[in-house]
Design a protein around this motif. Structure first.
Motif, PDB file in Angstrom:
ATOM      1  N   THR A 103     -18.166 -49.123  49.515  1.00 59.44           N
ATOM      2  CA  THR A 103     -19.203 -50.098  49.864  1.00 59.44           C
ATOM      3  C   THR A 103     -20.561 -49.456  50.103  1.00 59.44           C
ATOM      4  N   CYS A 104     -20.575 -48.182  50.433  1.00 63.86           N
ATOM      5  CA  CYS A 104     -21.828 -47.508  50.742  1.00 63.86           C
ATOM      6  C   CYS A 104     -22.134 -46.353  49.795  1.00 63.86           C
ATOM      7  N   GLY A 105     -21.347 -46.195  48.754  1.00 70.98           N
ATOM      8  CA  GLY A 105     -21.614 -45.156  47.769  1.00 70.98           C
ATOM      9  C   GLY A 105     -21.146 -43.772  48.164  1.00 70.98           C
ATOM     10  N   THR A 106     -20.400 -43.662  49.248  1.00 74.31           N
ATOM     11  CA  THR A 106     -19.830 -42.361  49.601  1.00 74.31           C
ATOM     12  C   THR A 106     -18.871 -41.899  48.516  1.00 74.31           C
ATOM     13  N   VAL A 107     -18.118 -42.851  47.984  1.00 76.66           N
ATOM     14  CA  VAL A 107     -17.209 -42.610  46.863  1.00 76.66           C
ATOM     15  C   VAL A 107     -17.483 -43.684  45.816  1.00 76.66           C
ATOM     16  N   GLU A 108     -17.488 -43.302  44.554  1.00 80.63           N
ATOM     17  CA  GLU A 108     -17.702 -44.262  43.481  1.00 80.63           C
ATOM     18  C   GLU A 108     -16.424 -45.048  43.203  1.00 80.63           C
ATOM     19  N   LEU A 545      -9.175 -33.216  58.615  1.00 78.73           N
ATOM     20  CA  LEU A 545      -7.768 -33.512  58.322  1.00 78.73           C
ATOM     21  C   LEU A 545      -7.665 -34.771  57.476  1.00 78.73           C
ATOM     22  N   TRP A 546      -8.500 -35.771  57.786  1.00 81.83           N
ATOM     23  CA  TRP A 546      -8.549 -37.010  56.999  1.00 81.83           C
ATOM     24  C   TRP A 546      -8.918 -36.716  55.550  1.00 81.83           C
ATOM     25  N   TYR A 547      -9.925 -35.870  55.347  1.00 82.04           N
ATOM     26  CA  TYR A 547     -10.324 -35.486  53.991  1.00 82.04           C
ATOM     27  C   TYR A 547      -9.153 -34.893  53.213  1.00 82.04           C
ATOM     28  N   TRP A 557      -4.320 -36.211  39.488  1.00 71.34           N
ATOM     29  CA  TRP A 557      -5.271 -35.117  39.641  1.00 71.34           C
ATOM     30  C   TRP A 557      -6.672 -35.549  39.229  1.00 71.34           C
ATOM     31  N   ARG A 558      -6.753 -36.501  38.311  1.00 74.15           N
ATOM     32  CA  ARG A 558      -8.051 -36.998  37.867  1.00 74.15           C
ATOM     33  C   ARG A 558      -8.801 -37.631  39.041  1.00 74.15           C
ATOM     34  N   THR A 559      -8.148 -38.570  39.744  1.00 71.82           N
ATOM     35  CA  THR A 559      -8.797 -39.234  40.873  1.00 71.82           C
ATOM     36  C   THR A 559      -9.007 -38.269  42.036  1.00 71.82           C
ATOM     37  N   ARG A 560      -8.113 -37.315  42.172  1.00 69.39           N
ATOM     38  CA  ARG A 560      -8.258 -36.327  43.249  1.00 69.39           C
ATOM     39  C   ARG A 560      -9.540 -35.513  43.060  1.00 69.39           C
ATOM     40  N   VAL A 561      -9.768 -35.067  41.838  1.00 64.21           N
ATOM     41  CA  VAL A 561     -10.970 -34.282  41.541  1.00 64.21           C
ATOM     42  C   VAL A 561     -12.223 -35.138  41.693  1.00 64.21           C
ATOM     43  N   ASP A 566     -17.103 -36.505  44.680  1.00 67.46           N
ATOM     44  CA  ASP A 566     -17.980 -37.502  45.304  1.00 67.46           C
ATOM     45  C   ASP A 566     -18.336 -37.107  46.733  1.00 67.46           C
ATOM     46  N   TRP A 567     -17.357 -36.628  47.473  1.00 69.68           N
ATOM     47  CA  TRP A 567     -17.636 -36.167  48.844  1.00 69.68           C
ATOM     48  C   TRP A 567     -18.632 -35.001  48.824  1.00 69.68           C
ATOM     49  N   THR A 568     -18.430 -34.082  47.884  1.00 69.14           N
ATOM     50  CA  THR A 568     -19.322 -32.935  47.768  1.00 69.14           C
ATOM     51  C   THR A 568     -20.737 -33.383  47.406  1.00 69.14           C
ATOM     52  N   ARG A 569     -20.838 -34.308  46.458  1.00 68.76           N
ATOM     53  CA  ARG A 569     -22.140 -34.846  46.049  1.00 68.76           C
ATOM     54  C   ARG A 569     -22.853 -35.496  47.230  1.00 68.76           C
ATOM     55  N   LYS A 570     -22.096 -36.220  48.053  1.00 71.04           N
ATOM     56  CA  LYS A 570     -22.688 -36.886  49.208  1.00 71.04           C
ATOM     57  C   LYS A 570     -23.284 -35.873  50.188  1.00 71.04           C
ATOM     58  N   PHE A 571     -22.575 -34.771  50.405  1.00 72.00           N
ATOM     59  CA  PHE A 571     -23.064 -33.749  51.326  1.00 72.00           C
ATOM     60  C   PHE A 571     -24.337 -33.075  50.797  1.00 72.00           C
ATOM     61  N   ILE A 572     -24.414 -32.913  49.473  1.00 76.13           N
ATOM     62  CA  ILE A 572     -25.548 -32.182  48.887  1.00 76.13           C
ATOM     63  C   ILE A 572     -26.742 -33.094  48.619  1.00 76.13           C
ATOM     64  N   PHE A 573     -26.491 -34.224  47.971  1.00 77.69           N
ATOM     65  CA  PHE A 573     -27.581 -35.081  47.511  1.00 77.69           C
ATOM     66  C   PHE A 573     -27.715 -36.392  48.288  1.00 77.69           C
ATOM     67  N   GLY A 574     -26.733 -36.725  49.129  1.00 75.60           N
ATOM     68  CA  GLY A 574     -26.755 -38.014  49.810  1.00 75.60           C
ATOM     69  C   GLY A 574     -26.154 -39.109  48.937  1.00 75.60           C
TER      70      GLY A 574
END
Length: 580
Positions: A103-108, A545-547, A557-561, A566-574
């Motif tokens: 809902t907030c774009g943290t994950v696509e 732990l949740w992550y 593995w596709r969705t896992r990657v 997406d989490w990494t992108r959020k930390f770097i670019f918002g």
């Protein structure tokens, strides 16, 4: 030897070999093509033999739904033993616990979905999938009526039907509005991927509208007031995600309205997250208060309009109006119309939800099973079988039951009636035979039927219904697939408990849910977790732990990657605030 006589002999040899047609058919299926095989009969005298005469007809298993329960069943069932077909209006599986993040774009959205055909192609045997919606279950004729889920104007919306030998109902549930006026027309839900995408668009719309010229401050405040109805895990996690979205990203893009944003969480009960441990509930309320999220407990929504929501405060008995820009309704689930119609057919019209026995078989319909949010298990009461249990244990027909005789049936009782074990834990009793002690706690050598009834009279108070969660649905799907895979074996050698009413044993062990804990992300890189063994964990370490847990629980593995990226992108670019 002439060429013609060679082909005649080859043809006879081919017909005389019973496995040749089957090998040819399997080859064409694995190749992904469709092959029509026909052979003219050159030898008039040779007999015509059906190529399928030696093939055992497989039982038809029809699965309705591709949610947690249905997908779990499909992932583990041995399709080489059955003719498995699956029907769902959506051709993907969605990892629903991450919907608030969408809902907030943290994950696509596409990062948490896996196409159904990707899942079923990895199974042994063939599983057929049809993108259609179930419109009626005809239990009497073992038939399901379906409507194709297509927008093709040339095809229209064709209806068709499928027969079954075994039906697995796993179509989930719908949002429960409690018939509150205006909810369907003016609220967003958070049940499907499409719901999360609509909320994401609406959040940006609220901000873009609020910065338009010509609006009063009151109108800007109304547009930026986000109301969440329901203090369960979904509502709490969405409130936390929305708060992080604003604080970490939107405040930089809309600095002119940063002081006008408000998030309100409305809960009918006395606490949010009331299904969690009290320590987690208190921690969540304290954190939300610190973050500026307004938590209003003891409030019931009376009606919702396009601009305001009316709430009745239980403590005062007053009804107040709350202006809003967006309302998300997350207050539980209800039965879908097609399941309600099915319940009326099989005599469950007075039930709130579809009822199954402990083996997930629908009561009143032997060849139909129901798993996931659409059904609930009706655990049998021990007092309904108390006379039969006493008779089975009283092997010498003396009319009394000794402790030794009781011990002979204890294992079967605990397996068949899990509330016995729950009752022992609640009373801190070490052994089930402690139930036979007298009122003063003294051991008794034997008890009669009335004393036996009195000893177990309170056990049924510990019957518990399972929550409508992904964890329960997934375990039910896995359990049922194992039953199907071992059906012939267990029918020959039953593994279940003794049948106290009747003879022999049940074929399978009843379903037993094993709780592995649950998480509640609370924003600000903090989370709370309720872990097995009465462990409670809160804070930043719990968020990590949740992550790790949610990444490992992805279906492929596709969705896992994709999720981790997406989490990494959020930390770097918002987060991305584009309105797409």
């Amino acid at each position: 030897m002439t060429i013609s006589s060679f082909f005649i002999r080859a043809s006879r040899a081919f017909h005389g070999y019973p496995f040749a047609p089957q090998l040819l058919l399997l080859g064409t299926i694995s190749g992904g093509g469709v092959v029509a095989y026909a052979e003219s009969q050159s030898d008039v005298g040779s007999p015509l033999i059906d190529s399928n005469q030696n093939e055992i007809k497989k039982k038809k298993v029809l699965v309705l739904g591709t949610g947690w329960a249905g997908t779990s069943f499909l992932k583990h069932v041995d399709a080489s033993h059955y003719d498995v077909q699956v029907v769902s209006p959506r051709n993907y599986f969605a990892f629903t616990p991450l919907l608030p993040s969408v809902t907030c774009g943290t994950v696509e959205a596409r990062s948490i979905v896996e196409p159904v055909r990707n899942i079923i192609k990895k199974r042994s045997g063939e599983i057929k999938y049809y993108e259609a919606e179930c419109i009626k279950i005809d239990a009497a004729n073992k038939n399901v009526h379906l409507r194709a889920n297509t927008d093709n104007p040339l095809i229209g919306t064709p209806d068709f039907s499928l027969e079954y030998d075994y039906l697995i109902v796993a179509i989930g549930a719908q949002v429960n509005t409690f018939n509150t006026p205006g909810v369907k027309e003016n609220c967003h839900f958070l049940k499907e991927v499409e719901d999360a995408q609509k909320i994401r668009t609406s959040v940006i719309d609220c901000f873009e509208t609020a910065v338009l010229p010509g609006l009063s401050e009151e109108e800007r405040r109304r547009n930026l007031h986000f109301v969440i109805v329901g203090g369960g895990p979904t509502g709490v996690e969405f409130a936390a995600e929305l708060h992080d979205y604003f604080q970490e990203d939107l405040v930089k893009l809309y600095p002119m309205v940063k002081d006008l944003v408000k998030i309100t969480l409305i809960q009918a009960g006395d606490h949010i997250l009331n299904m969690f441990d009290e320590r987690i509930s208190n921690f969540a309320e304290t954190k939300f208060q610190r973050d500026g999220i307004d938590v209003q407990t003891g409030c019931r929504v009376v009606s919702v309009s396009d601009k305001e929501i009316k709430v009745k405060v239980k403590s005062k008995g007053e009804v107040c109006s709350v202006p809003h820009g967006l309302v998300v309704w997350s207050t539980g689930v209800g039965t879908r119309p097609v399941v309600r119609d099915f319940m009326e057919q099989i005599g469950q019209a007075n039930r709130r939800v579809l009822v199954t026995d402990e083996w997930l078989r629908v009561k009143g319909c032997d060849d139909v099973y129901a798993i996931g949010d659409c059904a609930t298990i009706d655990q049998r009461k021990i007092m309904e079988d108390i006379v039969a249990i006493f008779a089975a244990a009283d092997t010498d027909n003396s009319g009394t039951l000794t402790v030794a005789e009781f011990r002979d049936v204890v294992d079967d009782i605990i397996i068949r009636y899990p509330q016995v074990e729950n009752y022992l834990k609640s009373k801190h009793l070490q052994d089930v035979t402690d139930l036979l002690k007298d009122s003063e706690g003294n051991d008794r050598k034997e008890v009669n039927i009335e004393e036996f009834k009195l000893a177990l009279s309170l056990v049924d108070s510990q019957r518990k219904s399972l929550p409508a969660t992904a964890q329960v649905a997934a375990q039910q799907g896995t359990y049922l697939s194992n039953c199907f895979n071992r059906r012939e074996q267990c029918e020959a050698i039953p593994e279940g408990p003794r049948r106290f009413r009747g003879s022999g044993q049940h074929y399978f062990l009843p379903f037993r849910y094993k709780h592995f804990g649950q998480f509640a992300p609370l924003g600000g890189e903090e989370a709370a977790a309720e872990l097995p063994g009465d462990w409670v964990s809160t804070g930043h370490s719990t968020q990590w732990l949740w992550y790790s847990v949610y990444a490992s629980k992805q279906v492929s593995w596709r969705t896992r990657v994709l999720v981790v990226s997406d989490w990494t992108r959020k930390f770097i670019f918002g987060r991305d605030s584009s309105r797409i």
